[in-house]
Write an enzyme that holds these catalytic residues in place. Structure first.
Site, PDB file in Angstrom:
ATOM      1  N   HIS A 121       0.949  -1.191  -0.116  1.00 16.08           N
ATOM      2  CA  HIS A 121       0.098  -0.138   0.083  1.00 16.08           C
ATOM      3  C   HIS A 121       0.926   0.908  -0.028  1.00 16.08           C
ATOM      4  CE1 HIS A 121      -3.291   2.655   1.351  1.00 16.08           C
ATOM      5  NE2 HIS A 121      -2.175   3.504   1.984  1.00 16.08           N
ATOM      6  N   GLU A 122       1.873   1.259   0.874  1.00 21.38           N
ATOM      7  CA  GLU A 122       2.618   2.280   0.987  1.00 21.38           C
ATOM      8  C   GLU A 122       3.443   2.896  -0.279  1.00 21.38           C
ATOM      9  OE1 GLU A 122       2.085   4.612   3.298  1.00 21.38           O
ATOM     10  OE2 GLU A 122       0.694   3.348   4.514  1.00 21.38           O
ATOM     11  N   HIS A 125       1.573   4.268  -2.827  1.00 21.18           N
ATOM     12  CA  HIS A 125       1.505   5.591  -3.078  1.00 21.18           C
ATOM     13  C   HIS A 125       2.614   6.352  -3.692  1.00 21.18           C
ATOM     14  CE1 HIS A 125      -2.027   6.560  -0.232  1.00 21.18           C
ATOM     15  NE2 HIS A 125      -1.496   5.875   0.810  1.00 21.18           N
ATOM     16  N   GLU A 176      -6.105   6.726  -1.120  1.00 19.64           N
ATOM     17  CA  GLU A 176      -6.127   5.670  -0.172  1.00 19.64           C
ATOM     18  C   GLU A 176      -6.569   4.629  -0.837  1.00 19.64           C
ATOM     19  OE1 GLU A 176      -4.280   5.213   2.618  1.00 19.64           O
ATOM     20  OE2 GLU A 176      -3.688   7.433   2.321  1.00 19.64           O
TER      21      GLU A 176
END
Length: 255
Positions: A121-122, A125, A176
């Site tokens: 997920h990070e 980004h 997100e």
């Protein structure tokens, strides 16, 4: 009044010229170059390392490095990974190839697959340019608040509050959700079980309390995230099966 209208037209043209598209086709505003964002990311990471102690536990560090290495092998590039000794339940990735994990996260991300969900997920980004888009949105919003206030006579504070809830926060929630989707794909391609992304957010839901309502938050609610990930799971499972068939089995051990 004509001068104000002219300023608004010029601003609109400038913002339109700076539009970009994210990996899933979402429109982004990109006023800041990748090189500038990388410089900002490296600077922020170096500053954090002077303020927050690194873990002295070699097993913990090796475990996080193992998971991060499997994820970043799917993205290419050079990544620095550091584990910070802190009770904070968090992790991050920054432009410039920097990844940080707080030891407090490991109490919630209880398996290698759940940690991979966070790191996927990070990193997503960064790959999707969300940092540049957020910085650009902040710049544009501040400029826009001034123009709208001049053009309408409304107090800048009222315009700013409206911009926050109608523009900045929804865009952040969109980032997100996109990072959740891309991160699940990334972890699956690295050989981690994408179903554990759902379990991760169930763990997060259990340990969180007093979270703000979704409309006032930069993150989707836990229930929204879980539902979205469950809906995405059937499309991602084949990527996981392909990765395992290709021999991708990270086997990272926390102890």
């Amino acid at each position: 009044m004509k001068a104000r209208s002219f300023l608004i037209v010029l601003a609109s043209l400038g913002l339109a010229a700076a539009c970009a598209t994210s990996p899933t086709g979402r429109h982004q505003l990109r006023l800041v170059s990748d090189q500038k964002m990388a410089t900002m990311g490296v600077t922020a990471f170096q500053e954090l390392k002077t303020k927050t102690p690194l873990t002295q536990n070699p097993q913990t560090s090796a475990y996080v490095q193992c998971v991060a290495r499997a994820i970043t092998q799917e993205t290419g590039g050079q990544w620095e990974v550091q584990v910070f000794e802190s009770k904070e339940v968090n992790a991050f990735a920054l432009p410039g190839g920097k990844i940080g994990v707080y030891t407090g996260l490991l109490a919630v991300a209880q398996t290698q697959d759940q940690l991979a969900a966070v790191l996927g997920h990070e990193v997503s980004h960064v790959l999707a340019g969300h940092s540049a888009a957020r910085v650009s949105n902040e710049i544009a919003t501040q400029f826009g608040v001034t123009l709208v206030s001049l053009g309408t006579g409304l107090p800048s504070e009222a315009v700013g509050a409206g911009a926050k809830y109608l523009l900045i926060l929804p865009f952040s929630r969109g980032d997100e959700s996109e990072a959740d989707e891309l991160g699940m794909q990334l972890m699956a391609r690295a050989g981690f079980d994408p179903a554990q992304a759902v379990e991760l957010w169930r763990n997060m839901e259990k340990q969180s309390s007093g979270a703000p309502p979704e409309f006032a938050s930069t993150h989707p609610s836990h229930a929204t995230r879980i539902a979205d990930l469950q809906r995405e799971l059937p499309q991602v499972q084949p990527l996981y099966a392909q990765a395992r068939a290709a021999g991708k089995n990270p086997g990272c051990k926390s102890s």
